[in-house]
Each structure stands twice: as structure tokens, then as C-alpha cells.
Design a protein around this motif. Structure first.
Motif, PDB file in Angstrom:
ATOM      1  N   GLY A  33     -14.994 -54.026  57.722  1.00 43.89           N
ATOM      2  CA  GLY A  33     -16.219 -53.365  58.163  1.00 43.89           C
ATOM      3  C   GLY A  33     -17.390 -54.323  58.224  1.00 43.89           C
ATOM      4  O   GLY A  33     -18.218 -54.264  59.144  1.00 43.89           O
ATOM      5  N   LEU A  34     -17.491 -55.213  57.224  1.00 39.81           N
ATOM      6  CA  LEU A  34     -18.569 -56.208  57.234  1.00 39.81           C
ATOM      7  C   LEU A  34     -18.421 -57.168  58.417  1.00 39.81           C
ATOM      8  O   LEU A  34     -19.425 -57.563  59.039  1.00 39.81           O
ATOM      9  CB  LEU A  34     -18.566 -56.983  55.923  1.00 39.81           C
ATOM     10  CG  LEU A  34     -18.965 -56.209  54.672  1.00 39.81           C
ATOM     11  CD1 LEU A  34     -18.764 -57.056  53.416  1.00 39.81           C
ATOM     12  CD2 LEU A  34     -20.424 -55.751  54.767  1.00 39.81           C
TER      13      LEU A  34
ATOM     14  N   LEU B 294     -16.938 -56.513  61.366  1.00 40.89           N
ATOM     15  CA  LEU B 294     -17.098 -55.835  62.647  1.00 40.89           C
ATOM     16  C   LEU B 294     -18.421 -55.099  62.779  1.00 40.89           C
ATOM     17  O   LEU B 294     -18.642 -54.397  63.776  1.00 40.89           O
ATOM     18  CB  LEU B 294     -15.941 -54.844  62.853  1.00 40.89           C
ATOM     19  CG  LEU B 294     -14.531 -55.472  62.902  1.00 40.89           C
ATOM     20  CD1 LEU B 294     -13.471 -54.389  63.030  1.00 40.89           C
ATOM     21  CD2 LEU B 294     -14.422 -56.462  64.059  1.00 40.89           C
ATOM     22  N   GLN B 295     -19.295 -55.212  61.776  1.00 44.23           N
ATOM     23  CA  GLN B 295     -20.550 -54.457  61.820  1.00 44.23           C
ATOM     24  C   GLN B 295     -21.447 -54.905  62.969  1.00 44.23           C
ATOM     25  O   GLN B 295     -22.136 -54.094  63.599  1.00 44.23           O
ATOM     26  CB  GLN B 295     -21.282 -54.617  60.492  1.00 44.23           C
ATOM     27  CG  GLN B 295     -22.553 -53.769  60.380  1.00 44.23           C
ATOM     28  CD  GLN B 295     -23.170 -53.843  59.000  1.00 44.23           C
ATOM     29  OE1 GLN B 295     -22.720 -54.618  58.173  1.00 44.23           O
ATOM     30  NE2 GLN B 295     -24.190 -53.016  58.759  1.00 44.23           N
ATOM     31  N   ARG B 296     -21.430 -56.195  63.279  1.00 46.61           N
ATOM     32  CA  ARG B 296     -22.305 -56.701  64.341  1.00 46.61           C
ATOM     33  C   ARG B 296     -21.774 -56.355  65.724  1.00 46.61           C
ATOM     34  O   ARG B 296     -22.534 -56.328  66.683  1.00 46.61           O
ATOM     35  CB  ARG B 296     -22.451 -58.205  64.204  1.00 46.61           C
ATOM     36  CG  ARG B 296     -23.147 -58.632  62.930  1.00 46.61           C
ATOM     37  CD  ARG B 296     -23.291 -60.146  62.871  1.00 46.61           C
ATOM     38  NE  ARG B 296     -23.963 -60.580  61.632  1.00 46.61           N
ATOM     39  CZ  ARG B 296     -24.218 -61.845  61.332  1.00 46.61           C
ATOM     40  NH1 ARG B 296     -23.826 -62.821  62.166  1.00 46.61           N
ATOM     41  NH2 ARG B 296     -24.819 -62.151  60.200  1.00 46.61           N
ATOM     42  N   THR B 297     -20.494 -56.152  65.846  1.00 46.99           N
ATOM     43  CA  THR B 297     -19.913 -55.868  67.168  1.00 46.99           C
ATOM     44  C   THR B 297     -19.875 -54.383  67.481  1.00 46.99           C
ATOM     45  O   THR B 297     -20.161 -53.965  68.611  1.00 46.99           O
ATOM     46  CB  THR B 297     -18.488 -56.424  67.244  1.00 46.99           C
ATOM     47  OG1 THR B 297     -17.705 -55.831  66.211  1.00 46.99           O
ATOM     48  CG2 THR B 297     -18.500 -57.942  67.094  1.00 46.99           C
ATOM     49  N   SER B 298     -19.539 -53.563  66.515  1.00 51.05           N
ATOM     50  CA  SER B 298     -19.431 -52.130  66.769  1.00 51.05           C
ATOM     51  C   SER B 298     -19.789 -51.367  65.499  1.00 51.05           C
ATOM     52  O   SER B 298     -19.066 -51.425  64.499  1.00 51.05           O
ATOM     53  CB  SER B 298     -17.999 -51.776  67.214  1.00 51.05           C
ATOM     54  OG  SER B 298     -17.855 -50.373  67.354  1.00 51.05           O
ATOM     55  N   ASP B 299     -20.903 -50.663  65.568  1.00 52.69           N
ATOM     56  CA  ASP B 299     -21.315 -49.880  64.396  1.00 52.69           C
ATOM     57  C   ASP B 299     -20.360 -48.733  64.111  1.00 52.69           C
ATOM     58  O   ASP B 299     -20.131 -48.362  62.958  1.00 52.69           O
ATOM     59  CB  ASP B 299     -22.728 -49.344  64.611  1.00 52.69           C
ATOM     60  CG  ASP B 299     -23.774 -50.447  64.615  1.00 52.69           C
ATOM     61  OD1 ASP B 299     -23.463 -51.533  64.071  1.00 52.69           O
ATOM     62  OD2 ASP B 299     -24.868 -50.229  65.158  1.00 52.69           O
TER      63      ASP B 299
ATOM     64  N   ALA C 280     -17.259 -50.080  62.384  1.00 49.66           N
ATOM     65  CA  ALA C 280     -17.633 -50.481  61.031  1.00 49.66           C
ATOM     66  C   ALA C 280     -17.828 -49.261  60.139  1.00 49.66           C
ATOM     67  O   ALA C 280     -17.411 -49.246  58.969  1.00 49.66           O
ATOM     68  CB  ALA C 280     -18.906 -51.313  61.061  1.00 49.66           C
TER      69      ALA C 280
ATOM     70  N   LEU D 113     -14.456 -47.903  59.150  1.00 49.22           N
ATOM     71  CA  LEU D 113     -13.835 -48.747  58.115  1.00 49.22           C
ATOM     72  C   LEU D 113     -14.520 -48.545  56.762  1.00 49.22           C
ATOM     73  O   LEU D 113     -13.841 -48.479  55.718  1.00 49.22           O
ATOM     74  CB  LEU D 113     -13.903 -50.220  58.533  1.00 49.22           C
ATOM     75  CG  LEU D 113     -13.077 -50.594  59.775  1.00 49.22           C
ATOM     76  CD1 LEU D 113     -13.338 -52.045  60.161  1.00 49.22           C
ATOM     77  CD2 LEU D 113     -11.589 -50.383  59.510  1.00 49.22           C
ATOM     78  N   TYR D 114     -15.860 -48.459  56.767  1.00 53.66           N
ATOM     79  CA  TYR D 114     -16.579 -48.178  55.521  1.00 53.66           C
ATOM     80  C   TYR D 114     -16.171 -46.829  54.930  1.00 53.66           C
ATOM     81  O   TYR D 114     -16.009 -46.678  53.718  1.00 53.66           O
ATOM     82  CB  TYR D 114     -18.089 -48.195  55.763  1.00 53.66           C
ATOM     83  CG  TYR D 114     -18.675 -49.565  55.993  1.00 53.66           C
ATOM     84  CD1 TYR D 114     -18.163 -50.677  55.344  1.00 53.66           C
ATOM     85  CD2 TYR D 114     -19.751 -49.732  56.869  1.00 53.66           C
ATOM     86  CE1 TYR D 114     -18.714 -51.927  55.551  1.00 53.66           C
ATOM     87  CE2 TYR D 114     -20.302 -50.991  57.075  1.00 53.66           C
ATOM     88  CZ  TYR D 114     -19.776 -52.088  56.417  1.00 53.66           C
ATOM     89  OH  TYR D 114     -20.311 -53.329  56.621  1.00 53.66           O
TER      90      TYR D 114
ATOM     91  N   ALA E  59     -21.728 -49.972  52.683  1.00 54.85           N
ATOM     92  CA  ALA E  59     -21.016 -51.044  51.994  1.00 54.85           C
ATOM     93  C   ALA E  59     -21.300 -51.020  50.494  1.00 54.85           C
ATOM     94  O   ALA E  59     -20.388 -51.191  49.664  1.00 54.85           O
ATOM     95  CB  ALA E  59     -21.397 -52.393  52.595  1.00 54.85           C
TER      96      ALA E  59
END
Length: 816
Positions: free
Chosen positions: A223-224, A226-231, A234, A237-238, A283
């Protein structure tokens, strides 16, 4: 010992115990003369050796009566109404004809063949088919057993419920059974209103938790990344990482709710993590739960290892014991079925099932689990051995000297069972205080999230809510409720390793606060092996006649002074026709038509005996037909370690030491001077000792407790009255284990100072853990209110604090 120099009150004056008349002294020799041994499965010379040893043993113990044979009832069932002879027939492999009972001698043992009875040798010559047929006919002729006894004896073995299961199914089954047992314990504690003891994870739970947390960490890292690419990805996953870690916490909260426990550490962690997730700190919410799981897992590993090192004395008694009769026939019984004076066989590598005296065999015994002595003790003839000791050597034959419930290991188990519910005030206040503190913290957190925003518009309300949630994490009481009880548990375990067994953390705390110690003299500060120093005769009676008269009069008394006199007389004492004992003074006996008085000076004066001299020391006076005949002076030896032990107690805070004894002034003062005792009270009767103990308890120095130290034989009342009753040695009984708070399984007084040192160290470490936890949490609360501490930092600090305090508590096991 309550009164070594005073006579025991257990035997009423004028009553003669059954089987203790002089006419019965020759019973063992008469029984041995009737024995005829047949061929058995032992070596050819074994039966002859047994009989010779039993004959020597019987001559060594002429005063022991022949007890009637009674069937030992099984716990929870009514006593079986089975005649003694028929009960013996049920256990023998060879059938025997029913014999008439002699009503005049009900104490005769069935192991000895009577006149007209077929010998075992002739019965064993039967062919195998005929023997089986005879056994069936004999069994049918026996009266029916009690239903409960028959159910126990005929109960089939329970099949293994996990048979045929796969590894995963078996693991799930054991986990389910464990949860059911934990639920049952929680409900019982809730009904009793007591605090639930902390139960660490099992190794299977630790492995499962490790895998679960590892999977959550993987999803959190993804999640950390992929957070910048797709909220959206992310967030999913979180959410997965959060659900993996939060579901077990929520299950614990729901389970506690069903049992009426609404506020605990799981509720605080659940609320704080859920609040953080709602605030968008996805997170951090998962990190809080992961760190909490890691800390709990590590602390439980340390706690589980501590539990294993403090194993209870329940696995050191064999399930079956080999009892052999005087014909050499061996049968298997449980230790509880062994009777006093039964003969027991122990083979190398087995644990001794009963306390007894060795009749034959040589080897060594390891009784570390009982006495704490690390070096094995040699075993020779006439040596005393304890149940639970591990034996190594040749085939051992011993004579049981106590019932199983009076054995040393039974006393230890009884103390441990009673100590489970006796908590120290410090431990009790921590457990109850934490339970009351959590609702207060929840209310304060709510107020912190609502009130400050009303007066401070510069800080958003979301920040105050976050700080309130962080305070819930900071105030999680895990470190406190684990480390303090673990400290006392470690202290009790360390004491057990030294052969010192205490009734819970309450006894540890009271032992740490000792300010006064009251000692019994004979057998505690001294060796207790009284021996004759000198004999004073008169014109009509020489020394030999004085000793003979005293031994004859004292032969039925159980008092240590009487035993010493009888042991010193080498011949068989004369038969007496009357016997009367005066507790604390002496005895009266009658030989033929002549009256004897044997006892202390107080007895002589009360009976009007004239011309009695005042002799210093422990003196036994003898009067014949009302006239003074002579006196016997006895002496005892002070234990070599007594002075060092008393000095060690004083160096650890004991302010006052006292002796209570029925002995005279001279030997008592000599013992006090040699040991370093402050105050002596001598010449006390048994009831006077209890009153004097009550008086001393009212004069204890401020902020301290008082201990009474005796051997647990005749000092039950003093052990009950003291804040800490200490029973030394293994001479005590079930009553002494119930009355005492501390059992020291050796007579070495150095263990007393060792016990106080370990207890003081244990109490100090428990205080250290409590103060450390409270101080750090107060600091963290202040930093959180100021906005300095974040939630993950708070949970990390709590995890480190829990691990630190648990390790600090575990180091108690290394105290010397």
C-alpha cells in the motif's frame, strides 16, 4: 515443634493408644515366624533377603503397632464394604480359600498365612487353565463392589478423539478445546469475583500470529508503494492489512463483552486504531495493530519460557507403585493406596512413590524438585527417602512411613493449590487498579477531544481527537498487568528451586516485610537429637536402674524426650500395666504394684515428691512410689548454621528475634547466646506458647510482619497465628501444610535467610516495574497532550516497555 520439652496435647491423659501396650511389642516377630515363602518370579535368594531385612526392620521398630487392614476408598466414592480378607483376595493372582476371621485379633494382616490355610507354593503349581478357571470361580463368589468403585476399576480407556485427523484438523481441534477451557476459567473467575490470570500464547498461537502479522506487513508495504500511483488500490491494501490485524482484537473485545468485561487493553487498541483509520491515517492504524501484536507475542514468549521453568511438582509421582508382601508377591497399586508399614519396591530410574525408610538396596536419589539440593544423596540401609525423588541404583526395598496425603510432596502440592488464590496486596492493587483506571481514561480522552477545541480555535478538532486516541494507546495497561504478577511468579519459582514453597504472592510479600522472627528451639535451632549427658542416682537406685525405670515409664510416649530415653536403654523395657501422660510435664506408669512418676520438676512438685534437687539443664526426674529416685540430664546440639542464619535475617531488616520453648532456663539461654537471639521465653506449656505468640504479635515494630519458625509437628496454633508461618523439614503433616505459609523442605536454617533475600528482591523488582511503567506513561501522556508524541510512537514505547519489564521480572530466576 510446638513443644519439644512439653508433652504433646494430641494424646489425652490416661488414654492408651491402640496397639501400644507392651504385650503387643512382640507381634512382628510372631508374624515373621509364620511366613513360608513359595517359588515366585524373583531371583532365588530375593525372598530370603527380603524376609531377613524385614525381620531386622521389625526388631528395629518394636513400638509400631500392627494396624488393621482397611480398604483405601477412591476419592469421590463411598467406601466399599468389603472384608479385609476378601479385598486382599481381589488383588492376589492366586486363589485362596475363604478363612474365618479371628474377632479377637482384627489387626492381623492377610499377607501372613494362618493355620490351615493353603500355602501359595501349592497354589502356584496349578496348570494355567485350571488357575484361570479357579480365578473365575473365586471372582464370582466375591460380593459385588460398590458401584462407584466398580465404575472406576472397569472404566475403559478413552479413545483418542484426534485419531484420523489431519495435522490442520488436529491443530484446530486443540485450539477449540483450549478456547473452551479458557472460557470456563473466565466464567469461574467472574462468578467468584476474582481477577482473571493472564494466559500467554501457546507456541501454535505464536506461529499463527507471526504468519498473520507477516502477511499484514506485506499488504501494508504494498500500500505504501502504490499510494502515489493509485489511491484506490492503496486504500484496498491498507484495508486488507487493517482487517487482518484488527479482527482478532475485535473478537477478543466481543468475547470479553459476553463475560461482562467491558474495559481492557483490547478495547483501547481497537478504539484508537479504528479512530485513526477513520481519520484517514490508514497506514498508522495498521502499524499500531502490528506493533501491538509483535509486543504481545514477544512478551508471551518470555512469559511462556518462565512458566516452563517453574514447573509444578505434579509430574514427579509415579502413577503405579510396586508393593510386595512378606511372601515376596508383588502387586501394583496407586501411591494413595499404600499404607503405613507396607513394603515397596523401587527399581533404578523410577521415582519413589511414598516416603519411607530403606530396608535394602544401595544407590542415589535426586530430590532436587523437593528440597532444592542439587547434589544427589546416597541411599543406604535405614536412610529416609522422599516421595517424588528419582532413584538410581540396585533394587530398592523400603518401608512406608507415612500415608500419601502426609508425604512431603503432598504438602508441597497442597501449598501450591492454596496459594493460587492468595495474592500480594501490590499485585492485587495493580490488577484491580488497572481495571478501574481504563474507564477513567476513556472518559478523559473523550473530554480531551471535545473541550479544548471549544477554547482554542487555532488547533483543529481533528488534532485533538488524534491526541485523545493516542492517549488511549499510551494508557494501555499491558506492561503493568503482566510484569508485576510475573515478578511474584518468578520469585515463587526461584524459591521452589531452593526447596522453599510458599502460598502465593501474599507469602512472598509478607516474607519481604519481616521485622520479627519467633523460633522454636528443639529441632529448629538445635539438632533435635537429644542424648543423655549424665544420670544422677541415689542410695537405693543406681544409674542403670534409673534408666530402666525411666524407659519403662516412657515407652508409650511420643515426646522427643521420651524417645531419647527409650532409645538410650539398650534392653527391652519392662511391661507396664497403667500409663497416663501429663502434657508439658511427664508421665505416670505402673509396674506391677509400684507407681512411677517420670517428668520435669513441675510434675514432681505437683505430685508432692520430696527431696527433688534443682538440676540445671534438660532434666528428666524419676520418682518411685512417691519418693525421689534419680534424674537423667539430656543435652542437644545447636545447629552449626543457626548463628549465620540469624545474622543474615538481621542484616535484611529483622529487628527482633525470640525463642519460645518449654525447656528450662539454662539450656535455652545457652542456645540464645550461641545463636544471637534477643529474647527468650522458657518453661512454657503448649497453651502458654500460643498465648505468648499472641502477645508478641501485639508488640511488632511498626510497618512489619512477624514469622514463627518451627518443624510443623506440634506447633500448629503458632503457625496459624503468625503472619508468616514457616514449617521446617519434612516431619510435618497435612495440618502443618494447611497452617503454614512457607514450607522449607530441609532443616537448614540458611534457607530461611535465603527465602527472605529472594522475597525482598522479588518485591523490589515488582515495585521497580510498577514505578517504571507509571513514570514513563505519565511522561508520554504529557507529551501527547502537547502534540509531540504520535500514535505509532506511543505503541512502540508501550511495546518496548512491556518487553523491558517482562525481562526485568524474569531475571528473578537468576537470584542466588
Amino acid at each position: 515443634m510446638d513443644e519439644k520439652k512439653n508433652r504433646s496435647e494430641d494424646q489425652p491423659a490416661g488414654n492408651r493408644e491402640e496397639g501400644q501396650t507392651p504385650q503387643n511389642m512382640g507381634a512382628p516377630e510372631e508374624l515373621l515366624a509364620q511366613v513360608s515363602a513359595g517359588p515366585i518370579a524373583f531371583p532365588d535368594d530375593f525372598v530370603e533377603n527380603i524376609l531377613s531385612d524385614l525381620e531386622e526392620s521389625a526388631s528395629d521398630f518394636p513400638e509400631l503397632p500392627v494396624e488393621p487392614l482397611t480398604a483405601t476408598p477412591i476419592a469421590g466414592s463411598a467406601p466399599a464394604q468389603t472384608p479385609p480378607q476378601e479385598a486382599e483376595e481381589k488383588t492376589d493372582s492366586a486363589p485362596q480359600e475363604e478363612l474365618p476371621q479371628d474377632e479377637e485379633q482384627p489387626e492381623a494382616k492377610e499377607d501372613v498365612p494362618e493355620e490351615g490355610q493353603p500355602e501359595a507354593a501349592e497354589e502356584e503349581e496349578l496348570p494355567e487353565p485350571e488357575r484361570e478357571t479357579a480365578e473365575e470361580e473365586n471372582t464370582e463368589a466375591l460380593p459385588p463392589l460398590d458401584e462407584s468403585l466398580a465404575l472406576v476399576q472397569n472404566e475403559p480407556e478413552q479413545p483418542d478423539e484426534t485419531e484420523g485427523m489431519s495435522l490442520i484438523e488436529r491443530a484446530r481441534y486443540h485450539a477449540r478445546m483450549r478456547r473452551r477451557e479458557q472460557t470456563r476459567l473466565r466464567r469461574e473467575n467472574a462468578r467468584r469475583g476474582g481477577a482473571e490470570p493472564y494466559q500467554p500464547m501457546s507456541m501454535m498461537d505464536v506461529r499463527f500470529t507471526s504468519v498473520r502479522l507477516a502477511v499484514a506487513v506485506v499488504f501494508l508495504l504494498l500500500g505504501l508503494l502504490l499510494q502515489r500511483t493509485s489511491d484506490t488500490v492503496a486504500f484496498i491494501l491498507y484495508l486488507i492489512a487493517y482487517l487482518i490485524t484488527v479482527l482478532p482484537i475485535a473478537a477478543n473485545v466481543a468475547r470479553n463483552f459476553t463475560h461482562g468485561k467491558y474495559f481492557d487493553e483490547y478495547l483501547l487498541i481497537l478504539v484508537s486504531s479504528f479512530g485513526a483509520f477513520l481519520l484517514g491515517l490508514h497506514a498508522e492504524a495498521s502499524v499500531v495493530l502490528i506493533l501491538h501484536g509483535v509486543g504481545k507475542m514477544i512478551s508471551d514468549l518470555v512469559l511462556s519460557s518462565t512458566h516452563k521453568s517453574l514447573s509444578q511438582q505434579v509430574d514427579f509421582i509415579p502413577e503405579r507403585a510396586s508393593v510386595v508382601n512378606m511372601q515376596g508377591e508383588e502387586r501394583q497399586v496407586t501411591p494413595a493406596e499404600i499404607r503405613v508399614d507396607d513394603f515397596v519396591l523401587v527399581r533404578t530410574g523410577e521415582r519413589i512413590p511414598i516416603d519411607g525408610i530403606v530396608l535394602r538396596g544401595e544407590g542415589i536419589v535426586d530430590d532436587t524438585v523437593l528440597t532444592g539440593d542439587s547434589e544427589p544423596a546416597p541411599v543406604v540401609k535405614n536412610a529416609k527417602v522422599l516421595a517424588g525423588s528419582l532413584y538410581t541404583g540396585s533394587l530398592l526395598l523400603l518401608r512406608a512411613t507415612a500415608k500419601f496425603e502426609d508425604c512431603a510432596v503432598s504438602q508441597i502440592m497442597r501449598v501450591q493449590e492454596e496459594g493460587a488464590g492468595r495474592k500480594a496486596s501490590l499485585e492485587d492493587s495493580v490488577m484491580h487498579g488497572a481495571a478501574r483506571f481504563i474507564p477513567v481514561i476513556v472518559v478523559l480522552a473523550i473530554l480531551l477531544s471535545v473541550i479544548p477545541p471549544l477554547f482554542n480555535s487555532s488547533t483543529p478538532m481533528q488534532n485533538w481527537v488524534y491526541r485523545a486516541l493516542t492517549i488511549l494507546v499510551v494508557c494501555c495497561p499491558t506492561a503493568l498487568v503482566i510484569s508485576v504478577p510475573l515478578s511474584f511468579m518468578g520469585g515463587s519459582g526461584r524459591l521452589s528451586q531452593k526447596g522453599i514453597h510458599v502460598k502465593g504472592s501474599e507469602a512472598v510479600e509478607k516474607m519481604a516485610e519481616l521485622r520479627m522472627v519467633v523460633f522454636d528451639k528443639t529441632g529448629t535451632l538445635t539438632e533435635g537429637n537429644l542424648r543423655i549427658k549424665e544420670i544422677h542416682g541415689t542410695q537405693d537406685f543406681n544409674q542403670e536402674s534409673i534408666l530402666a525405670l525411666a524407659a519403662a515409664a516412657e515407652q508409650l510416649s511420643k515426646h522427643p524426650v521420651a524417645r531419647a530415653v527409650v532409645s538410650a536403654y539398650q534392653s527391652v523395657p519392662q511391661k507396664i500395666s497403667e500409663f497416663e501422660e501429663f502434657p508439658g510435664r511427664g508421665v505416670r506408669a505402673r509396674i506391677g504394684n509400684r507407681n512411677l512418676l517420670v517428668g520435669n520438676r513441675r510434675l514432681m512438685v505437683s505430685r508432692g515428691v520430696k527431696g527433688v534437687p534443682d538440676i540445671r539443664g534438660t532434666v528428666v526426674y524419676v520418682a518411685y512410689e512417691g519418693d525421689y529416685a534419680g534424674a537423667i540430664v539430656l543435652e542437644d546440639t545447636v545447629r552449626p548454621e543457626a548463628a549465620e542464619a540469624v545474622s543474615g535475617l538481621k542484616s535484611q531488616g529483622v529487628l527482633r528475634t525470640v525463642i519460645l520453648t518449654g525447656d528450662t532456663e539454662s539450656p535455652t539461654q545457652q542456645t540464645a547466646d550461641a545463636v544471637g537471639i534477643d529474647t527468650v521465653h522458657y518453661g512454657l506449656l503448649p497453651e502458654e506458647k500460643a498465648s505468648k505468640m499472641e502477645f508478641l504479635l501485639r508488640t511488632i515494630p511498626t510497618d512489619g510482619t512477624a514469622a514463627y519458625v518451627g518443624d510443623g509437628v506440634n506447633d500448629i496454633e503458632e503457625l496459624k497465628l503468625a503472619d508468616v508461618g514457616v514449617a521446617m523439614g519434612v516431619a510435618g503433616s497435612q495440618e502443618s501444610a494447611d497452617a503454614a505459609n512457607v514450607l522449607i523442605m530441609t532443616n537448614s536454617l540458611t534457607r530461611l535467610s535465603d527465602a527472605m533475600r529472594v522475597c525482598r528482591r522479588t518485591h523490589n523488582i515488582a515495585l521497580q516495574n510498577m514505578v517504571l511503567v507509571l513514570a514513563i506513561k505519565v511522561i508520554l501522556v504529557l507529551l501527547t497532550i502537547l502534540g509531540v508524541t504520535s500514535m505509532w510512537q506511543a505503541i512502540a514505547a508501550d511495546v518496548l516497555l512491556t518487553i523491558l519489564t517482562v525481562l526485568n521480572a524474569a531475571r528473578i530466576l537468576g537470584i542466588k
